[in-house]
Design a protein around this motif. Structure first.
Motif, PDB file in Angstrom:
ATOM      1  N   ARG A 294       0.850  -1.189   0.000  1.00 38.77           N
ATOM      2  CA  ARG A 294       0.000   0.000   0.000  1.00 38.77           C
ATOM      3  C   ARG A 294       0.888   1.242   0.000  1.00 38.77           C
ATOM      4  N   PHE A 295       0.448   2.250  -0.730  1.00 41.69           N
ATOM      5  CA  PHE A 295       1.209   3.500  -0.765  1.00 41.69           C
ATOM      6  C   PHE A 295       0.228   4.658  -0.647  1.00 41.69           C
ATOM      7  N   HIS A 296       0.468   5.530   0.314  1.00 41.41           N
ATOM      8  CA  HIS A 296      -0.430   6.667   0.523  1.00 41.41           C
ATOM      9  C   HIS A 296       0.374   7.837   1.071  1.00 41.41           C
ATOM     10  N   VAL A 297       0.149   9.003   0.499  1.00 42.64           N
ATOM     11  CA  VAL A 297       0.762  10.239   0.966  1.00 42.64           C
ATOM     12  C   VAL A 297      -0.337  11.277   1.120  1.00 42.64           C
ATOM     13  N   THR A 298      -0.398  11.887   2.282  1.00 45.19           N
ATOM     14  CA  THR A 298      -1.419  12.904   2.532  1.00 45.19           C
ATOM     15  C   THR A 298      -1.034  14.202   1.839  1.00 45.19           C
ATOM     16  N   PRO A 299      -1.898  14.735   0.991  1.00 44.87           N
ATOM     17  CA  PRO A 299      -1.557  15.985   0.297  1.00 44.87           C
ATOM     18  C   PRO A 299      -1.600  17.171   1.246  1.00 44.87           C
ATOM     19  N   SER A 300      -0.964  18.250   0.847  1.00 48.61           N
ATOM     20  CA  SER A 300      -0.977  19.468   1.652  1.00 48.61           C
ATOM     21  C   SER A 300      -2.325  20.169   1.516  1.00 48.61           C
ATOM     22  N   LEU A 301      -2.690  20.917   2.547  1.00 48.09           N
ATOM     23  CA  LEU A 301      -3.979  21.607   2.582  1.00 48.09           C
ATOM     24  C   LEU A 301      -3.767  23.108   2.411  1.00 48.09           C
ATOM     25  N   ASN A 302      -4.577  23.708   1.552  1.00 46.04           N
ATOM     26  CA  ASN A 302      -4.486  25.142   1.284  1.00 46.04           C
ATOM     27  C   ASN A 302      -5.564  25.862   2.101  1.00 46.04           C
ATOM     28  N   TYR A 303      -5.230  26.157   3.361  1.00 46.43           N
ATOM     29  CA  TYR A 303      -6.219  26.780   4.241  1.00 46.43           C
ATOM     30  C   TYR A 303      -6.542  28.206   3.806  1.00 46.43           C
ATOM     31  N   ASP A 304      -5.559  28.905   3.258  1.00 49.45           N
ATOM     32  CA  ASP A 304      -5.788  30.286   2.835  1.00 49.45           C
ATOM     33  C   ASP A 304      -6.849  30.347   1.740  1.00 49.45           C
ATOM     34  N   LEU A 305      -6.709  29.512   0.724  1.00 44.49           N
ATOM     35  CA  LEU A 305      -7.704  29.480  -0.355  1.00 44.49           C
ATOM     36  C   LEU A 305      -9.051  28.983   0.162  1.00 44.49           C
ATOM     37  N   ALA A 306      -9.028  28.072   1.121  1.00 43.42           N
ATOM     38  CA  ALA A 306     -10.278  27.555   1.685  1.00 43.42           C
ATOM     39  C   ALA A 306     -11.077  28.676   2.354  1.00 43.42           C
ATOM     40  N   TRP A 307     -10.393  29.507   3.129  1.00 44.94           N
ATOM     41  CA  TRP A 307     -11.094  30.619   3.786  1.00 44.94           C
ATOM     42  C   TRP A 307     -11.600  31.638   2.767  1.00 44.94           C
ATOM     43  N   LYS A 308     -10.817  31.894   1.725  1.00 44.26           N
ATOM     44  CA  LYS A 308     -11.256  32.840   0.691  1.00 44.26           C
ATOM     45  C   LYS A 308     -12.524  32.343   0.002  1.00 44.26           C
ATOM     46  N   ASN A 309     -12.535  31.069  -0.369  1.00 45.95           N
ATOM     47  CA  ASN A 309     -13.722  30.513  -1.024  1.00 45.95           C
ATOM     48  C   ASN A 309     -14.919  30.480  -0.084  1.00 45.95           C
ATOM     49  N   CYS A 310     -14.653  30.226   1.178  1.00 51.39           N
ATOM     50  CA  CYS A 310     -15.729  30.206   2.174  1.00 51.39           C
ATOM     51  C   CYS A 310     -16.382  31.588   2.285  1.00 51.39           C
ATOM     52  N   ILE A 311     -15.559  32.627   2.347  1.00 46.23           N
ATOM     53  CA  ILE A 311     -16.089  33.998   2.462  1.00 46.23           C
ATOM     54  C   ILE A 311     -16.811  34.403   1.180  1.00 46.23           C
ATOM     55  N   ARG A 312     -16.249  34.030   0.022  1.00 40.82           N
ATOM     56  CA  ARG A 312     -16.920  34.329  -1.245  1.00 40.82           C
ATOM     57  C   ARG A 312     -18.332  33.724  -1.284  1.00 40.82           C
ATOM     58  N   THR A 313     -18.423  32.469  -0.902  1.00 42.73           N
ATOM     59  CA  THR A 313     -19.718  31.782  -0.923  1.00 42.73           C
ATOM     60  C   THR A 313     -20.691  32.405   0.061  1.00 42.73           C
ATOM     61  N   LEU A 314     -20.192  32.706   1.255  1.00 40.61           N
ATOM     62  CA  LEU A 314     -21.052  33.289   2.290  1.00 40.61           C
ATOM     63  C   LEU A 314     -21.619  34.630   1.841  1.00 40.61           C
ATOM     64  N   MET A 315     -20.760  35.505   1.317  1.00 45.45           N
ATOM     65  CA  MET A 315     -21.207  36.835   0.894  1.00 45.45           C
ATOM     66  C   MET A 315     -22.167  36.755  -0.294  1.00 45.45           C
ATOM     67  N   ALA A 316     -21.853  35.892  -1.254  1.00 45.98           N
ATOM     68  CA  ALA A 316     -22.693  35.787  -2.453  1.00 45.98           C
ATOM     69  C   ALA A 316     -24.088  35.279  -2.095  1.00 45.98           C
ATOM     70  N   MET A 317     -24.173  34.249  -1.264  1.00 47.77           N
ATOM     71  CA  MET A 317     -25.487  33.696  -0.927  1.00 47.77           C
ATOM     72  C   MET A 317     -26.289  34.651  -0.051  1.00 47.77           C
ATOM     73  N   LEU A 318     -25.618  35.372   0.855  1.00 49.66           N
ATOM     74  CA  LEU A 318     -26.339  36.359   1.664  1.00 49.66           C
ATOM     75  C   LEU A 318     -26.878  37.486   0.789  1.00 49.66           C
ATOM     76  N   ALA A 319     -26.078  37.908  -0.197  1.00 52.09           N
ATOM     77  CA  ALA A 319     -26.550  38.948  -1.122  1.00 52.09           C
ATOM     78  C   ALA A 319     -27.756  38.456  -1.914  1.00 52.09           C
ATOM     79  N   ALA A 320     -27.735  37.189  -2.346  1.00 56.91           N
ATOM     80  CA  ALA A 320     -28.871  36.629  -3.083  1.00 56.91           C
ATOM     81  C   ALA A 320     -30.106  36.529  -2.191  1.00 56.91           C
ATOM     82  N   CYS A 321     -29.902  36.185  -0.921  1.00 56.76           N
ATOM     83  CA  CYS A 321     -31.039  36.122   0.012  1.00 56.76           C
ATOM     84  C   CYS A 321     -31.668  37.500   0.215  1.00 56.76           C
ATOM     85  N   ILE A 322     -30.832  38.529   0.328  1.00 61.05           N
ATOM     86  CA  ILE A 322     -31.349  39.898   0.484  1.00 61.05           C
ATOM     87  C   ILE A 322     -32.139  40.308  -0.755  1.00 61.05           C
ATOM     88  N   MET A 323     -31.587  39.992  -1.933  1.00 63.68           N
ATOM     89  CA  MET A 323     -32.293  40.287  -3.179  1.00 63.68           C
ATOM     90  C   MET A 323     -33.653  39.576  -3.218  1.00 63.68           C
TER      91      MET A 323
END
Length: 727
Positions: A389-418
């Motif tokens: 068996r061979f397995h290597v855990t990939p690195s995690l991009n937390y910075d991009l994860a937070w950016k995408n999280c904020i983008r999604t949150l703001m976009a959906m809240l704006a759509a809800c207000i609309m």
């Protein structure tokens, strides 16, 4: 006469433009056989899913063919199977979450909207951190929850049936695609095995060629290895799908993974040897004489592998050279009678010491090459009862994860207000489609280019849906004629997905075409319904695009700066970590290297591309040698005074983030090298002398790489060279 020449020239240009215009649609009128069969297979699968959904009298049959087109992948059958599987998993979890949120917030509209929005954003965060289609399953769970939850606001009591209905559509689409795909899969196992072996053969051949050139002193081989690194990363991600196509009966994929990781280590060690060879010019004839022998064995080995012949004899001969290198190191510790001039004696002693360092590095390079060849042989010759068996855990991009999280949150809240301001009956669908867009686009490195492609594809889907809905579909009353009418539009979408230049636009077109047509049981889509559905889709796409443009807009320069900062951060952590495999380090840095190279597609400055490539490889080599020094410092072979010297340089590396210049670190490394050279001359223990040689070897590579790549490692500034005038 001049007028005639002008007219002739204008006609030639006109004919050339017309010819290029016609050629741009060659993927439609003259597709390749694989593209045609892919489009035909997916079209038949979508029609099968639609027919079953209509036959079962489901309320929204359009979701079944949409699932087929969303899962459609022309790269490999295994990729389609994997995506379909994880789509089913994500849909089930998303449906469960939708039922949960509707149940706990029956009369609290804003709490309901905010909770669903946060859930989608959290799914996007986890999806960004994951790899392959596991990430797709996570983001799919998020926007499936949004689609079902917001779709039930008019009838919350029917949430369970709606969730079951949406889940049934997805599973039906997955089943139809899998069933039709099996019919078209001829010799899938043997084809997948051959393709895996061919890709692995390309990597092995490229490695042997690069090592042969590097050993011979060809510095251009380092730059030429960029394509090899790209193929390694792409092939490494495709092994999972090849294993699915081979039904997973053996561990061929595990050995292929191991071979690729070893290939990366071979290239990195080869570049380390090239660095040392350029640094230690004063060597004896013994080392100079062994280089042609190594190149000759590598060339013979390459010919045997290229001709698909047994290469174990050549591998054993190459292994003999490896042990000969180690024997030369041992022999050099014993005094030989010197017959040269007395004034050249010190230079001769220095050359012998340099030989030891170079022989050791060459021996390690050949040893890593042996591991690569062994794994390659096991991958191409599967063994029975193999449990590897061979397995290597990939690195995690937390910075991009937070950016995408904020983008999604703001976009959906704006759509809800609309939605609340307008009171639009399709507002819930628009909010759900915003979540769907943000979740899907967050999986791409350059979401700006992807969003525009999907926007163009939705426009084409709107045009085709308008023609079909108002002029062709109304007179129909049977499924056979409906499929005949839809055949050409859906085939065009499939052919476009198979064409790399039109993939983004065609994927959007093929996925949204059933949504635009509105294929429902017993319901004719009128003008108001058609434009309402279309407007909800476009509002979702537009809000998504604005979100990605306003919040953390994509910038190649900023992305590359962040990747360099990530490299330096990982480098700083190496002296601290207790357990870090060199292969994990190589895998993570190779991923970052290939990602960084993709960010350079916008520039035509070759010097910039080469500088980024060499800089990342330098960080890769520095990290490998830091791990070696850390391991040496943790063992009990060397004495405490040597450990103290190694701790000094390791502690200095931990503080890299405090300095923009690395001149002091280089100076400290050179001073430690001088002290270790003196220490080696008076040491009597052979094992300790060997460790001192290894320490000097690593410190030399670290110091040389830091000195030559100080600008690349200065993450307080953009690494531009002349790019600011070329971009």
């Amino acid at each position: 006469m001049r007028r005639l020449q002008t007219v002739t020239s204008w006609m030639d240009r006109h004919l050339l433009i017309r010819k290029e215009f016609i050629e741009s649609f060659r993927w439609i009128y003259a597709p390749s056989a694989s593209a045609f069969f892919f489009a035909l297979r997916t079209t038949i699968a979508s029609f099968l899913a639609l027919a079953i959904a209509l036959w079962l009298q489901m309320d929204s049959p359009k979701w079944a063919p949409m699932t087929v087109w969303v899962c459609a992948r022309n790269t490999s059958r295994g990729e389609t199977i994997s995506k379909a599987y994880w789509r089913a998993v994500g849909t089930v979890f998303g449906a469960i979450a939708a039922v949960f949120f509707v149940a706990i917030f029956p009369q609290e509209a804003w709490l309901f909207d905010i909770s669903v929005t946060i859930f989608v954003a959290v799914c996007v965060w986890f999806g960004t951190c994951m790899q392959s289609f596991k990430a797709y399953a996570m983001v799919l769970a998020g926007y499936t929850c949004a689609i079902i939850a917001f779709g039930s606001v008019d009838n919350p009591n029917g949430i369970f049936m709606l969730a079951m209905s949406r889940t049934t559509y997805i599973l039906l689409g997955v089943f139809a695609d899998s069933f039709v795909g099996r019919i078209f899969d001829f010799n899938l196992d043997s084809h997948a095995r051959k393709q895996l072996n061919d890709n692995l053969l390309f990597a092995i051949k490229g490695t042997l060629q690069s090592v042969s050139k590097i050993v011979g002193g060809d510095t251009k081989a380092i730059v030429e290895s960029q394509e090899l690194f790209n193929s390694i990363v792409n092939f490494n991600s495709a092994i999972e799908f090849r294993q699915i196509e081979m039904n997973g009966h053996d561990h061929t994929g595990d050995h292929a993974h191991a071979a690729l990781f070893s290939v990366t280590a071979v290239i990195a060690r080869g570049m380390g040897l090239a660095t040392q060879m350029s640094h230690f010019q004063n060597v004896t004839a013994e080392f100079t004489a062994i280089i042609p022998q190594v190149q000759d064995r590598l060339d013979k080995l390459l010919r045997r592998i290229d001709q698909e012949q047994d290469f174990q004899h050549e591998q054993r001969q190459l292994n003999k050279l490896r042990w000969e290198c180690r024997q030369r190191i041992t022999d050099s510790f014993y005094e030989k009678k010197y017959s040269g001039a007395p004034e050249d004696y010190e230079q001769y002693k220095d050359a012998i010491f340099n030989d030891r360092i170079l022989f050791r590095t060459l021996s390690e390079l050949l040893g890593e090459l042996q591991v690569t060849l062994n794994e390659y042989y096991k991958s191409t010759h599967p063994l029975q009862n193999d449990r590897y068996r061979f397995h290597v855990t990939p690195s995690l991009n937390y910075d991009l994860a937070w950016k995408n999280c904020i983008r999604t949150l703001m976009a959906m809240l704006a759509a809800c207000i609309m939605w609340y301001i307008t009171g639009w009956d399709k507002g819930g669908s628009a909010v759900a489609l915003v979540g769907m867009g943000c979740a899907r686009f967050c999986l791409f490195e350059n979401p700006s280019a992807t969003t525009m492609g999907w926007f163009k594809g939705s426009l084409w889907a709107l045009l085709a849906g308008w023609l079909l809905t108002f002029y062709l579909i109304p007179p129909l009353s049977d499924i056979e004629t409906l499929c005949a009418i839809l055949f050409i539009p859906t085939m065009i979408g499939g052919l476009g997905i198979a064409n790399p230049q039109t993939l983004s636009v065609s994927a959007s077109y093929a996925s949204y075409l059933p949504y635009m047509v509105g294929l429902d049981n017993g319901v004719r889509l009128d003008e108001v319904g058609f434009f309402n559905n279309s407007l909800s889709l476009f509002m979702g796409i537009i809000i998504t695009i604005l979100s990605f443009k306003l919040f953390y807009p994509y910038s190649p320069l900023q992305t590359r700066l962040h990747l360099r900062q990530t490299l330096l951060k990982k480098l700083r952590l190496l002296p601290k970590v207790t357990k870090r495999s060199p292969r994990i380090w190589l895998f993570q840095t190779t991923e970052l290297l290939v990602t960084m190279m993709r960010q350079l597609n916008t520039t035509k400055n070759t010097k910039v591309v080469q500088a980024y490539h060499l800089g990342t490889i330098a960080v890769m080599m520095i990290g490998l040698n830091i791990l070696r020094l850390r391991l040496m410092n943790d063992q009990d072979i060397v004495t405490n005074d040597i450990k103290l010297l190694l701790k000094i340089i390791l502690r200095r590396i931990e503080r890299f983030n405090l300095y923009g210049s690395y001149g002091r670190t280089v100076m400290i490394a050179h001073n430690i090298i001088k002290r270790l050279r003196k220490r080696e001359k008076i040491e009597k223990n052979l094992a300790i002398r060997m460790e001192i040689i290894a320490a000097i070897s690593s410190l030399t590579i670290i110091a040389d790489s830091l000195e030559k790549n100080a600008a690349f490692l200065d993450v307080n500034h953009y690494f531009l060279l002349d790019e600011k005038w070329s971009e």
